[in-house]
Design an enzyme around this catalytic site. Structure first.
Site, short mmCIF file in Angstrom:
data_model
loop_
_atom_site.label_atom_id
_atom_site.label_comp_id
_atom_site.label_asym_id
_atom_site.label_seq_id
_atom_site.Cartn_x
_atom_site.Cartn_y
_atom_site.Cartn_z
N SER A 13 0.88 -1.29 -0.06
CA SER A 13 0.03 0.00 -0.07
C SER A 13 0.67 1.17 -0.08
O SER A 13 0.48 2.33 0.31
CB SER A 13 -1.16 0.08 1.33
OG SER A 13 -0.22 -0.13 2.35
N GLY A 14 2.02 1.19 -0.63
CA GLY A 14 3.10 2.59 -0.63
C GLY A 14 2.58 3.13 -1.87
O GLY A 14 1.63 2.78 -2.51
N ALA A 16 4.02 3.26 -4.71
CA ALA A 16 3.97 2.62 -6.06
C ALA A 16 2.78 1.76 -5.97
O ALA A 16 2.06 1.99 -7.33
CB ALA A 16 5.40 1.55 -6.13
N SER A 43 6.92 4.09 2.44
CA SER A 43 6.38 5.57 1.61
C SER A 43 5.91 6.62 2.89
O SER A 43 6.20 7.75 2.69
CB SER A 43 5.31 5.28 0.56
OG SER A 43 5.88 4.36 -0.47
N ALA A 46 8.61 8.24 4.30
CA ALA A 46 9.53 9.13 3.85
C ALA A 46 9.53 10.56 3.94
O ALA A 46 8.46 11.23 3.61
CB ALA A 46 9.41 8.84 2.14
N GLN A 47 10.58 11.15 4.71
CA GLN A 47 10.59 12.43 5.12
C GLN A 47 11.08 13.54 3.78
O GLN A 47 10.57 14.29 3.32
CB GLN A 47 11.42 12.71 6.08
CG GLN A 47 11.18 11.99 7.49
CD GLN A 47 12.16 12.12 8.46
OE1 GLN A 47 13.40 12.54 8.21
NE2 GLN A 47 11.85 11.56 9.79
N GLU A 114 19.69 17.52 -1.69
CA GLU A 114 20.12 16.62 -0.64
C GLU A 114 21.53 15.73 -1.17
O GLU A 114 21.75 16.08 -2.42
CB GLU A 114 18.73 15.35 -0.63
CG GLU A 114 17.68 15.80 0.12
CD GLU A 114 16.65 14.64 0.33
OE1 GLU A 114 16.61 13.66 -0.44
OE2 GLU A 114 15.54 15.35 0.65
N HIS A 228 21.45 4.64 5.65
CA HIS A 228 21.17 6.26 5.46
C HIS A 228 22.18 6.59 6.77
O HIS A 228 22.09 6.15 7.89
CB HIS A 228 19.68 6.62 6.00
CG HIS A 228 19.45 7.96 5.72
ND1 HIS A 228 19.82 8.95 6.65
CD2 HIS A 228 18.74 8.60 4.97
CE1 HIS A 228 19.40 10.15 6.18
NE2 HIS A 228 18.66 9.86 5.09
N ARG A 274 25.35 8.70 -0.15
CA ARG A 274 25.06 8.09 1.39
C ARG A 274 25.95 7.15 1.49
O ARG A 274 26.60 6.90 2.88
CB ARG A 274 23.63 7.50 1.22
CG ARG A 274 22.76 8.60 1.34
CD ARG A 274 21.40 7.80 1.21
NE ARG A 274 20.50 9.18 1.38
CZ ARG A 274 19.34 9.18 1.07
NH1 ARG A 274 18.67 7.81 0.76
NH2 ARG A 274 18.25 10.07 1.08
N HIS A 331 18.35 1.41 5.18
CA HIS A 331 17.62 2.50 4.57
C HIS A 331 16.88 1.88 3.32
O HIS A 331 15.48 1.84 3.25
CB HIS A 331 18.01 3.64 4.15
CG HIS A 331 17.40 4.88 3.81
ND1 HIS A 331 16.21 5.04 4.68
CD2 HIS A 331 17.29 5.60 2.82
CE1 HIS A 331 15.41 6.18 3.86
NE2 HIS A 331 16.18 6.53 2.86
N GLU A 355 10.11 -0.51 -4.39
CA GLU A 355 11.45 -0.88 -3.80
C GLU A 355 11.64 -2.42 -3.87
O GLU A 355 12.86 -3.03 -4.05
CB GLU A 355 11.64 -0.60 -2.32
CG GLU A 355 13.22 -0.89 -1.76
CD GLU A 355 13.22 -0.49 -0.33
OE1 GLU A 355 12.36 0.19 0.19
OE2 GLU A 355 14.08 -0.99 0.07
N ARG A 366 21.43 4.38 -4.44
CA ARG A 366 20.42 5.12 -4.79
C ARG A 366 20.76 6.68 -4.57
O ARG A 366 21.06 7.03 -3.44
CB ARG A 366 19.16 4.85 -4.11
CG ARG A 366 17.86 5.56 -4.32
CD ARG A 366 16.58 4.98 -3.92
NE ARG A 366 16.48 4.98 -2.78
CZ ARG A 366 16.06 6.17 -1.77
NH1 ARG A 366 16.18 7.39 -2.41
NH2 ARG A 366 16.15 5.89 -0.51
N LEU A 372 10.81 7.59 -4.29
CA LEU A 372 9.28 7.91 -4.37
C LEU A 372 9.02 8.22 -5.84
O LEU A 372 8.03 7.79 -6.41
CB LEU A 372 8.90 9.26 -3.48
CG LEU A 372 8.94 9.21 -2.16
CD1 LEU A 372 8.42 10.38 -1.31
CD2 LEU A 372 7.83 8.08 -1.65
#
Ligand code: SIN
Length: 524
Positions: A13-14, A16, A43, A46-47, A114, A228, A274, A331, A355, A366, A372
């Site tokens: 249910s994210g 995608a 999802s 996800a900040q 970022e 992360h 990262r 992450h 993912e 990534r 997202l």
């Protein structure tokens, strides 16, 4: 018999899954099943935002280049090109429709920076609640042909003559059911829960990957695991994510004496890719240093990052000190179920998106805020593909599924501890061998599907996936992106460039993928 209405099961249910569901027409009836609550997805957590080249100083070309540089030339460049350019169109569409992205005073999307992005290109919503905002926005778009079922734990796929024809699922009471469909779409996330500290929702246990594998699909790039760099860490325990957007706004990493640890390590310093930042922190921690994110230069921190501020306050951090104690945590899994540009796996009628899928976008590491984006694009493309497919209605009246499961005699915590010790940010042959042998020698209990608990099902999948991940990490005798081998600390292009390690039907093999590292030059 060919029927015009297709029945599709979506697992997860994210973003995608929701992008798929909001893109598909009423020619399909969609059953969305999620094993916990609708909101139990990565999802939702996800900040950081969604990357798209909106600035007049930016371009699709530059976004592609940044993605390739972060991915250490293990990306499928054509996929990168396609996802970045279609992604930009889809994000533009969301902005035009009124999806509540944060805006400047001029009423255009505010763009943040970022790690490993050469220019500001990250759209956020709710400051640091982009995923949650997007999920809620897309959920509100769903038509009456989308049927959502919570606490429907899909445990396996039904396969007939090599094709996927449905799912096996358990209800809240543990009763086993089957449901057939014309196609199944796995949107189950990666495997964050394989490690002691993780930014993932606790429900993300690699189930989708192992279901696809048992059905005959290929899994690739499992060795590429992203940590992360900055999880808020109190008394050695990770509390939650501190978004990279915080470093994008000027925060930096320092040790207990105030020494900036990223200076001189990489030209992009605190905003290096990262994998580079996570390894630098790991190294400092090995030397006994404490690590902090210095946020003193960020004006109005609590306004810009309300959810992070609240998390810090709840955890008892002295915000007046301007220093957040941090350490890295699992992450994102760059690898996953091999799919083509429409999310189709090698098993007919089985799709994977988000993912759970390995599209080649991320390569070995990534780029921030590309996940997202990938979920949005791949969900959308899978839906378009589904509309086009003429599906032969199956007439199978009953089919068999795995009755007995092997469940290792250990706890999830034990598995996480082993994975964290031997297969995390820094690896070597000795540790990986010890881990592989340990995992393979754990005695297993054989448990019937009727009485197996959800916890045992998850553990069985986690253990089986961990073994495959460790085998891949052992085989790749080089360091690239999220896979760092102390005994092979350099990238070895002669041996490994363009090669993927694949698991399929009990075999592990190295596959030369002509699309990885190939140049396409089709930027627009
Ligand atoms: C973050 O906010 O730092 C995470 C965003 C991402 O993983 O892309």
């Amino acid at each position: 018999m060919v029927s015009s209405i297709k029945k599709v099961i979506v697992v997860g249910s994210g973003i995608a899954a929701l992008s798929f569901a909001s893109s598909i027409s009423e020619n399909c009836q969609v059953i969305m099943m999620t094993k916990k609550q609708f909101s139990s997805s990565n999802s939702m957590l996800a900040q950081g935002g969604i990357a798209a080249p909106f600035s007049p100083h930016d371009s699709i070309h530059q976004h592609v280049q940044d993605t390739l540089a972060a991915g250490c030339d293990h990306n499928d460049e054509r996929t990168v090109q396609e996802i970045v350019s279609l992604g930009k169109q889809l994000v533009e569409q969301l902005v035009a429709e009124g999806c509540p992205f944060d805006q400047t005073e001029a009423g255009v999307p505010q763009l943040g920076k970022e790690g490993a992005h050469t220019t500001p290109r990250i759209l956020h919503a709710g400051g640091d609640q982009t995923g949650k905002t997007l999920v809620q926005y897309l959920k509100n778009q769903l038509g009456s042909h989308i049927h959502l079922y919570e606490y429907h734990h899909v445990i396996d796929l039904l396969v007939h003559e090599g094709a996927c024809i449905g799912v096996v699922w358990k209800d809240e009471k543990g009763n086993v059911h089957t449901m057939t469909a014309d196609a199944v779409v796995l949107s189950t996330g990666g495997c964050g829960s394989l490690y002691e500290t993780s930014t993932n929702d606790s429900s993300v246990t690699g189930d989708g990957l192992m279901m696809a594998y048992r059905a005959g699909a290929q899994l690739a790039d499992l060795e590429f695991v992203q940590f992360h760099p900055t999880l808020l860490t109190i008394a050695g325990k990770a509390v939650g994510l501190v978004s990279e957007a915080v470093r994008g706004e000027g925060a930096y990493l320092e040790d207990e004496t105030g020494r900036r640890i990223m200076k001189g390590v990489h030209p992009q310093a605190d905003l290096a890719p990262r994998d580079v930042v996570a390894r630098a922190i790991f190294h400092e921690q090995q030397l006994g240093h404490g690590l902090y994110l210095n946020i003193r230069e960020i004006p109005h921190f609590s306004v810009r990052f309300p959810a992070i501020d609240e998390m810090c306050q709840r955890a008892g951090v002295d915000m007046a000190s301007g220093r957040l104690p941090v350490s890295p945590g699992m992450h994102f899994l760059m690898g996953g179920i091999c799919v083509n540009e429409y999310g189709e796996t090698t098993v007919p009628s089985l799709f994977a998106i988000g993912e759970a899928a390995c599209t080649g976008l991320h390569g070995a590491n990534r780029l921030a805020s590309n996940s997202l984006l990938e979920g949005l694009v791949l969900g959308h493309k899978a839906a378009l593909r589904m509309e086009q497919l003429s599906i032969q209605k199956n007439t199978v009246s009953s089919c068999t599924f795995q009755e007995v499961w092997s469940v290792p005699a250990m706890s999830k915590d034990q598995l996480r501890q082993w994975m964290t010790t031997y297969a995390a940010i820094v690896r070597d042959e000795k540790g990986l061998q010890i881990l592989l042998q340990t995992l393979q020698e754990v005695p297993c209990q054989q448990i019937n599907v009727k009485i197996i608990t959800n916890e045992e099902l998850e553990l069985s999948n986690q253990w089986a996936l961990a073994i495959r991940l460790v085998k891949s990490a052992l085989l790749r005798t080089e360091s690239r992106g999220g896979h760092y081998r102390m005994d092979y600390p350099k990238r070895n292009d002669d041996l490994w460039r363009g090669k993927q390690i694949v698991h399929e039907k009990g075999r592990i093999y190295v596959m030369k993928n002509e699309r990885i590292g190939a140049k396409w030059n089709v930027y627009s």
